[in-house]
Design an enzyme around this catalytic site. Structure first.
Site, PDB file in Angstrom:
ATOM      1  N   GLU A  63       0.866  -1.177   0.000  1.00 19.26           N
ATOM      2  CA  GLU A  63       0.000   0.000   0.000  1.00 19.26           C
ATOM      3  C   GLU A  63       0.903   1.228   0.000  1.00 19.26           C
ATOM      4  O   GLU A  63       1.667   1.438   0.942  1.00 19.26           O
ATOM      5  CB  GLU A  63      -0.890   0.016   1.246  1.00 19.26           C
ATOM      6  CG  GLU A  63      -1.716   1.281   1.407  1.00 19.26           C
ATOM      7  CD  GLU A  63      -2.376   1.380   2.777  1.00 19.26           C
ATOM      8  OE1 GLU A  63      -2.564   2.520   3.255  1.00 19.26           O
ATOM      9  OE2 GLU A  63      -2.698   0.323   3.370  1.00 19.26           O
ATOM     10  N   ARG A  67       0.805  10.414   0.741  1.00 19.14           N
ATOM     11  CA  ARG A  67       1.189  11.435   1.720  1.00 19.14           C
ATOM     12  C   ARG A  67       2.348  12.304   1.261  1.00 19.14           C
ATOM     13  O   ARG A  67       2.730  13.238   1.974  1.00 19.14           O
ATOM     14  CB  ARG A  67       1.572  10.774   3.047  1.00 19.14           C
ATOM     15  CG  ARG A  67       0.442  10.016   3.714  1.00 19.14           C
ATOM     16  CD  ARG A  67       0.901   9.466   5.048  1.00 19.14           C
ATOM     17  NE  ARG A  67      -0.125   8.637   5.661  1.00 19.14           N
ATOM     18  CZ  ARG A  67      -0.003   8.045   6.858  1.00 19.14           C
ATOM     19  NH1 ARG A  67       1.117   8.232   7.555  1.00 19.14           N
ATOM     20  NH2 ARG A  67      -0.966   7.297   7.345  1.00 19.14           N
ATOM     21  N   THR A  90      -4.231   6.242   2.070  1.00 17.82           N
ATOM     22  CA  THR A  90      -4.478   7.641   2.446  1.00 17.82           C
ATOM     23  C   THR A  90      -5.212   8.388   1.335  1.00 17.82           C
ATOM     24  O   THR A  90      -4.915   9.551   1.039  1.00 17.82           O
ATOM     25  CB  THR A  90      -3.168   8.375   2.829  1.00 17.82           C
ATOM     26  OG1 THR A  90      -2.298   7.480   3.533  1.00 17.82           O
ATOM     27  CG2 THR A  90      -3.475   9.549   3.764  1.00 17.82           C
ATOM     28  N   LYS A 150     -10.807  -1.584   7.123  1.00 19.36           N
ATOM     29  CA  LYS A 150      -9.530  -1.337   7.786  1.00 19.36           C
ATOM     30  C   LYS A 150      -9.812  -0.837   9.213  1.00 19.36           C
ATOM     31  O   LYS A 150     -10.531   0.151   9.382  1.00 19.36           O
ATOM     32  CB  LYS A 150      -8.755  -0.293   6.995  1.00 19.36           C
ATOM     33  CG  LYS A 150      -7.519   0.269   7.664  1.00 19.36           C
ATOM     34  CD  LYS A 150      -6.888   1.310   6.751  1.00 19.36           C
ATOM     35  CE  LYS A 150      -5.750   2.052   7.426  1.00 19.36           C
ATOM     36  NZ  LYS A 150      -5.094   3.007   6.505  1.00 19.36           N
TER      37      LYS A 150
END
Length: 240
Positions: A63, A67, A90, A150
């Site tokens: 993943e 960011r 994210t 998640k």
């Protein structure tokens, strides 16, 4: 809500197109791996050696968090590796979905539940794993016909004890805990029957990435894979 046009998929590399995998395919591969490295990468030049290190270490999934300014470029480079299942993490706004799909993301992970992001992912057929930490958010996931969520931030939200309490009323819902997971506590999460995999950054720690220590990343990845294999063997022995 932002609508992602079907033309987004035009020109995607066939191996990287999200429509090449069903949600079951992607989740099946993550379940098989039991571990999802969560990488925050500052330099596009680190993408290819990072991909090689993860695959060599025995963990063909990652993943890539959105960011950093380099994140989409990193994702695109890593998605070129046919041996690696690459997702975007994210993702917090629906318009990001178009960009990560173009970059080659095969799944999307969010830190919280966004109906708009889920809808955008559905629009292009890419599996989405939203973050949840409360019963209300789990119900939002169920309302969206999602059964894999998640649990985030796992340790800060109460760890395995909190996960056990949260999952108890929702039979059939599965979780990927992420946030504060380490080699030391991986086993306690994976032993819970509602957990299909855990996400963690210790294998791809910023300190290793910043110094280009890809041998160290490969070693940590291999150690993590061996740890999970030993847990699986122990479980099978107890069940025999």
């Amino acid at each position: 809500m932002t609508t992602v046009d079907a033309a987004v998929l035009t020109g995607l590399n066939a191996a990287n197109a999200p429509c090449a995998d069903s949600s079951d395919d992607v989740l099946g591969r993550l379940t098989g791996a039991r571990l999802v490295p969560v990488a925050t990468v500052e330099e596009v030049a680190h993408a290819e050696p990072l991909a090689r290190a993860l695959v060599a270490g025995g963990l063909p999934c990652v993943e890539v968090t959105m960011r950093t300014p380099a994140a989409e470029g990193v994702l695109a480079r890593m998605a070129e590796d046919p041996n690696l299942l690459v997702g975007a993490g994210t993702v917090v706004r629906p318009e990001q979905v178009e960009r990560v799909v173009r970059a080659g993301a095969r799944f999307v992970v969010t830190p919280g539940f966004s109906s708009a992001v889920v809808a955008a992912c559905r629009e292009v057929g890419v599996p989405v794993i939203p973050g949840v930490a409360t019963a209300t958010e789990v119900i939002m996931g169920l309302d969206a016909a999602l059964d894999v969520l998640k649990f985030f931030p796992a340790e800060a939200a109460g760890g395995v004890k909190a996960l056990a309490a949260l999952s108890a009323p929702f039979a059939g819902t599965r979780f990927i805990p992420t946030g504060g997971i380490s080699l030391d506590n991986t086993g306690s999460y994976l032993e819970h029957p509602a957990v299909i995999a855990v996400g963690g950054s210790w294998m791809v720690a910023p300190s290793l990435l910043s110094t280009g220590d890809f041998a160290g990343i490969e070693q940590r990845t291999r150690e993590a894979v061996l740890r999970v294999a030993s847990l699986t063997s122990a479980d099978e022995s107890r069940g025999a």
